[in-house]
Design a protein around this motif. Structure first.
Motif, mmCIF file in Angstrom:
data_model
loop_
_atom_site.group_PDB
_atom_site.id
_atom_site.type_symbol
_atom_site.label_atom_id
_atom_site.label_comp_id
_atom_site.label_asym_id
_atom_site.label_seq_id
_atom_site.Cartn_x
_atom_site.Cartn_y
_atom_site.Cartn_z
ATOM 1 N N SER A 187 -25.757 -6.482 -30.793
ATOM 2 C CA SER A 187 -25.873 -7.478 -29.732
ATOM 3 C C SER A 187 -27.302 -7.965 -29.585
ATOM 4 C CB SER A 187 -25.398 -6.892 -28.393
ATOM 5 O OG SER A 187 -26.299 -5.905 -27.944
ATOM 6 N N ALA A 188 -27.424 -9.208 -29.124
ATOM 7 C CA ALA A 188 -28.746 -9.764 -28.843
ATOM 8 C C ALA A 188 -29.446 -8.949 -27.763
ATOM 9 C CB ALA A 188 -28.602 -11.226 -28.408
ATOM 10 N N GLN A 189 -28.667 -8.359 -26.864
ATOM 11 C CA GLN A 189 -29.255 -7.562 -25.794
ATOM 12 C C GLN A 189 -29.971 -6.328 -26.357
ATOM 13 O OE1 GLN A 189 -27.346 -5.119 -22.172
ATOM 14 N NE2 GLN A 189 -27.228 -7.333 -21.935
ATOM 15 N N SER A 190 -29.405 -5.717 -27.392
ATOM 16 C CA SER A 190 -30.055 -4.565 -28.007
ATOM 17 C C SER A 190 -31.383 -4.962 -28.637
ATOM 18 C CB SER A 190 -29.143 -3.941 -29.070
ATOM 19 O OG SER A 190 -28.010 -3.351 -28.482
ATOM 20 N N VAL A 191 -31.394 -6.099 -29.345
ATOM 21 C CA VAL A 191 -32.611 -6.529 -30.026
ATOM 22 C C VAL A 191 -33.664 -6.941 -29.010
ATOM 23 C CG1 VAL A 191 -33.596 -8.094 -31.725
ATOM 24 C CG2 VAL A 191 -31.263 -7.258 -32.018
ATOM 25 N N LEU A 201 -31.311 -1.501 -23.545
ATOM 26 C CA LEU A 201 -31.019 -0.673 -24.716
ATOM 27 C C LEU A 201 -29.760 0.158 -24.497
ATOM 28 C CD1 LEU A 201 -34.638 0.574 -25.520
ATOM 29 C CD2 LEU A 201 -33.303 -1.051 -26.871
ATOM 30 N N LEU A 202 -29.681 0.823 -23.352
ATOM 31 C CA LEU A 202 -28.512 1.664 -23.082
ATOM 32 C C LEU A 202 -27.245 0.842 -22.940
ATOM 33 C CD1 LEU A 202 -30.021 4.326 -20.651
ATOM 34 C CD2 LEU A 202 -29.114 4.716 -22.942
ATOM 35 N N ASN A 203 -27.369 -0.365 -22.386
ATOM 36 C CA ASN A 203 -26.199 -1.225 -22.263
ATOM 37 C C ASN A 203 -25.696 -1.643 -23.643
ATOM 38 O OD1 ASN A 203 -24.293 -2.639 -20.610
ATOM 39 N ND2 ASN A 203 -25.354 -4.550 -21.113
ATOM 40 N N GLY A 204 -26.647 -1.932 -24.553
ATOM 41 C CA GLY A 204 -26.255 -2.272 -25.910
ATOM 42 C C GLY A 204 -25.562 -1.110 -26.606
ATOM 43 N N ILE A 205 -26.082 0.106 -26.414
ATOM 44 C CA ILE A 205 -25.457 1.289 -27.005
ATOM 45 C C ILE A 205 -24.105 1.558 -26.352
ATOM 46 C CG2 ILE A 205 -25.705 3.763 -27.447
ATOM 47 C CD1 ILE A 205 -28.734 3.380 -27.356
ATOM 48 N N ASN A 259 -31.302 -14.751 -31.139
ATOM 49 C CA ASN A 259 -29.961 -15.290 -31.365
ATOM 50 C C ASN A 259 -29.822 -15.858 -32.775
ATOM 51 O OD1 ASN A 259 -28.953 -14.639 -28.815
ATOM 52 N ND2 ASN A 259 -29.658 -16.569 -27.909
ATOM 53 N N ASN A 260 -30.868 -16.488 -33.251
ATOM 54 C CA ASN A 260 -30.850 -17.026 -34.613
ATOM 55 C C ASN A 260 -30.761 -15.901 -35.642
ATOM 56 O OD1 ASN A 260 -31.206 -19.266 -36.553
ATOM 57 N ND2 ASN A 260 -33.166 -18.287 -36.976
ATOM 58 N N LEU A 261 -31.494 -14.816 -35.383
ATOM 59 C CA LEU A 261 -31.451 -13.658 -36.282
ATOM 60 C C LEU A 261 -30.074 -13.008 -36.262
ATOM 61 C CD1 LEU A 261 -33.403 -11.979 -38.109
ATOM 62 C CD2 LEU A 261 -33.657 -10.435 -36.167
ATOM 63 N N ILE A 262 -29.491 -12.905 -35.085
ATOM 64 C CA ILE A 262 -28.146 -12.337 -34.964
ATOM 65 C C ILE A 262 -27.146 -13.165 -35.764
ATOM 66 C CG2 ILE A 262 -26.244 -11.894 -33.351
ATOM 67 C CD1 ILE A 262 -28.412 -9.877 -33.009
ATOM 68 N N SER A 263 -27.261 -14.485 -35.693
ATOM 69 C CA SER A 263 -26.358 -15.372 -36.441
ATOM 70 C C SER A 263 -26.521 -15.183 -37.943
ATOM 71 C CB SER A 263 -26.621 -16.837 -36.067
ATOM 72 O OG SER A 263 -26.374 -17.053 -34.687
ATOM 73 N N THR A 264 -27.766 -15.018 -38.380
ATOM 74 C CA THR A 264 -28.026 -14.795 -39.808
ATOM 75 C C THR A 264 -27.353 -13.530 -40.298
ATOM 76 O OG1 THR A 264 -30.167 -15.933 -39.684
ATOM 77 C CG2 THR A 264 -29.840 -14.429 -41.522
ATOM 78 N N VAL A 265 -27.477 -12.470 -39.540
ATOM 79 C CA VAL A 265 -26.895 -11.189 -39.930
ATOM 80 C C VAL A 265 -25.377 -11.225 -39.843
ATOM 81 C CG1 VAL A 265 -26.745 -8.744 -39.341
ATOM 82 C CG2 VAL A 265 -28.957 -9.910 -39.278
ATOM 83 N N GLN A 266 -24.859 -11.806 -38.775
ATOM 84 C CA GLN A 266 -23.418 -11.830 -38.569
ATOM 85 C C GLN A 266 -22.720 -12.634 -39.654
ATOM 86 O OE1 GLN A 266 -22.349 -12.780 -34.578
ATOM 87 N NE2 GLN A 266 -20.151 -12.513 -34.901
ATOM 88 N N GLY A 267 -23.403 -13.658 -40.185
ATOM 89 C CA GLY A 267 -22.817 -14.458 -41.242
ATOM 90 C C GLY A 267 -22.696 -13.712 -42.566
#
Length: 494
Positions: free
Chosen positions: A324-328, A400-404, A482-490
């Motif tokens: 999640s973007a929240q974790s990053v 961090l804890l919410n992402g986990i 968010n852009n990095l998340i999109s790159t990885v998710q793709g």
């Protein structure tokens, strides 16, 4: 106006500081540190928080080998630039009560290390990233070896071997990626776009992970850290804990996961387990520490373990996508917060050690009665470290804890022990040192003054301001994350 100004100013500053002697060297270093902070402030003022790389420079370096001096700043690296340029002048100022032999060399090494750190955080070329990684290591080796404690040589050699060996694996990974790149360059964006199968991405994962895990450090690659933090001079410990260990976390975010998402999908759970083990292990060891500086060192391992755990929750055993973007973003703001807080804690123990010539917690007591300003600063930094709401540590650890938690509630429960354990051993430390009755050592303890007040006031102000209103920092990195998340998710398997 390019990022080259930010990268080369500390190098020039280091060379100039070498010509100053004794007292003049530290004032010159502080002036250059503040100047670098002002330059970073100009970049921040002109920065547009979108997905683009800004203030970029691309110049041929060794073009026949595909190596270019390619660097720039986006929302992710901007936070690291802020961290580095903010802490270095504070660290230099924190040394003003000390007298160092060969002071000009000492301060020149700090500035040169700053240059290496900034190269790491802005590099868009893999070889440049590696060069910055190694350049940052060399100054801290000499700082620790020349101005450290009694066991400095043995400890520093162990630290150097650990970190240098890890970086060689990373270099092999970078060379392999360059060989797979049709353009024959080390360009980061082109690395993102490479079509590498899952097996080979697994090898890439380990090549990078070993380097980054040692630097952070996470269990079981942590054994160099407590001894090095304890034996290094306080300024060196601050550079290591406040900034240098963030190189590993930044490397995971910028390089490891986007380049090898399939490899991380396969091996990330192991990295997550190691990170969580480190959280619990370091917290338990911290309970038993009698030396205040060493307690803070183990506390640092626990807090960094939580950051690493959140980053590796983007994969799970069933192959689902959960990064999640929240974790990053939580990792990014917590890197900033941890840097501020841990520098404050090490400075606290530097002040205590300088006044009473001991760091043994059990030998202290009652300092709050004779040094109220110092007691207040110590309390605020402690509360920030244990993540009290409305302090800077809270928002980062909450994200961090919410992402986990979104990944797995049981993993979150175990990782969250760092907040509970941390509150216990940190508050117990504060109570033992600051409260109770004064003794022969602490009766004549003098309150903070001069440069000590400035450093602790800035740190305490940052703890409160970021804790109350963290949104501007989160906004800086939001689009880039968010852009990095999109790159990885793709690139990840559904």
């Amino acid at each position: 106006m390019t990022v080259s100004i930010l990268l080369f100013l500390p190098v020039v500053a280091a060379l100039v500081v070498l010509f100053f002697k004794n007292e003049a060297a530290k004032y010159a270093a502080l002036a250059f540190g503040v100047a670098e902070l002002v330059v970073a402030g100009v970049f921040l003022g002109k920065f547009v928080p979108d997905t683009s790389e800004q203030f970029t420079i691309t110049a041929p370096w060794i073009p026949k080998a595909g190596i270019y001096f390619n660097a720039g700043i986006d929302g992710i690296s901007m936070i690291m630039v802020i961290l580095t340029t903010l802490l270095v002048p504070l660290i230099i100022l924190s040394t003003f009560k000390h007298q160092y032999k060969n002071a000009s060399v000492f301060y020149a090494l700090i500035l040169f290390m700053q240059a290496g750190l900034l190269v790491v955080f802005t590099a868009l070329d893999g070889f440049l990233f590696y060069v910055g990684w190694e350049v940052a290591l060399i100054p801290i080796y000499f700082i620790s070896a020349m101005w450290g404690g009694e066991n400095r040589v043995k400890v520093t050699i162990k630290f150097f071997i650990y970190t240098f060996a890890g970086s060689l694996f990373m270099l092999l990974g970078l060379i392999y990626l360059r060989m797979q790149n049709p353009s024959g360059t080390f360009d980061l964006t082109e690395f993102y776009n490479l079509n590498i199968d899952a097996v080979h991405q697994g090898w890439i994962f380990w090549a990078f992970f070993l380097a980054f895990a040692i630097k952070m450090p996470i269990f079981p690659f942590h054994t160099w850290q407590p001894d090095t933090y304890t034996e290094a001079p306080t300024a060196g410990t601050m550079m290591l804990s406040g900034i240098m260990l963030k190189m590993g976390i930044y490397g995971v975010i910028r390089w490891l996961i986007p380049i090898a998402p399939l490899g991380t999908q396969h091996w990330g759970f192991m990295a997550l387990v190691l990170s969580v083990i480190g959280v619990v292990y370091a917290s338990i060891i911290a309970f038993k520490q009698k030396d205040g500086k060493r307690l803070v060192a183990y506390s640092s391992i626990a807090h960094v373990g939580l950051i690493a755990a959140a980053l590796f929750t983007f994969t799970n055993v069933s192959g689902g996508f959960a990064w999640s973007a929240q974790s990053v973003q939580g990792a990014l703001i917590q890197m900033l917060n941890h840097g501020i807080n841990v520098v404050g804690l090490f400075f606290i123990w530097d002040i205590i050690s300088r006044r009473v010539n001991t760091r043994e917690i059990s030998e202290l007591g009652g300092i709050a009665k004779v040094a109220p300003k110092f007691a207040l600063a110590f309390l605020l930094i402690t509360l920030g470290t244990v993540a009290l709401p409305l302090t800077n540590g809270f928002i980062g650890e909450f994200m961090l804890l919410n992402g986990i938690f979104q990944y797995n509630v049981w993993v979150a429960a175990i990782a969250g022990l760092t907040m509970i354990f941390g509150a216990v051993y940190m508050l117990r430390m504060y109570k033992t040192v600051m409260q109770g009755e004064t003794n022969a050592l602490t009766l004549t303890f003098t309150d903070i003054s001069g440069s000590e007040v400035v450093v602790l006031a800035v740190i305490c102000l940052l703890i409160i301001v970021i804790g109350v209103y963290p949104q501007p920092i989160l906004h800086l990195s939001e689009a880039a994350v968010n852009n990095l998340i999109s790159t990885v998710q793709g690139k990840i398997k559904p």
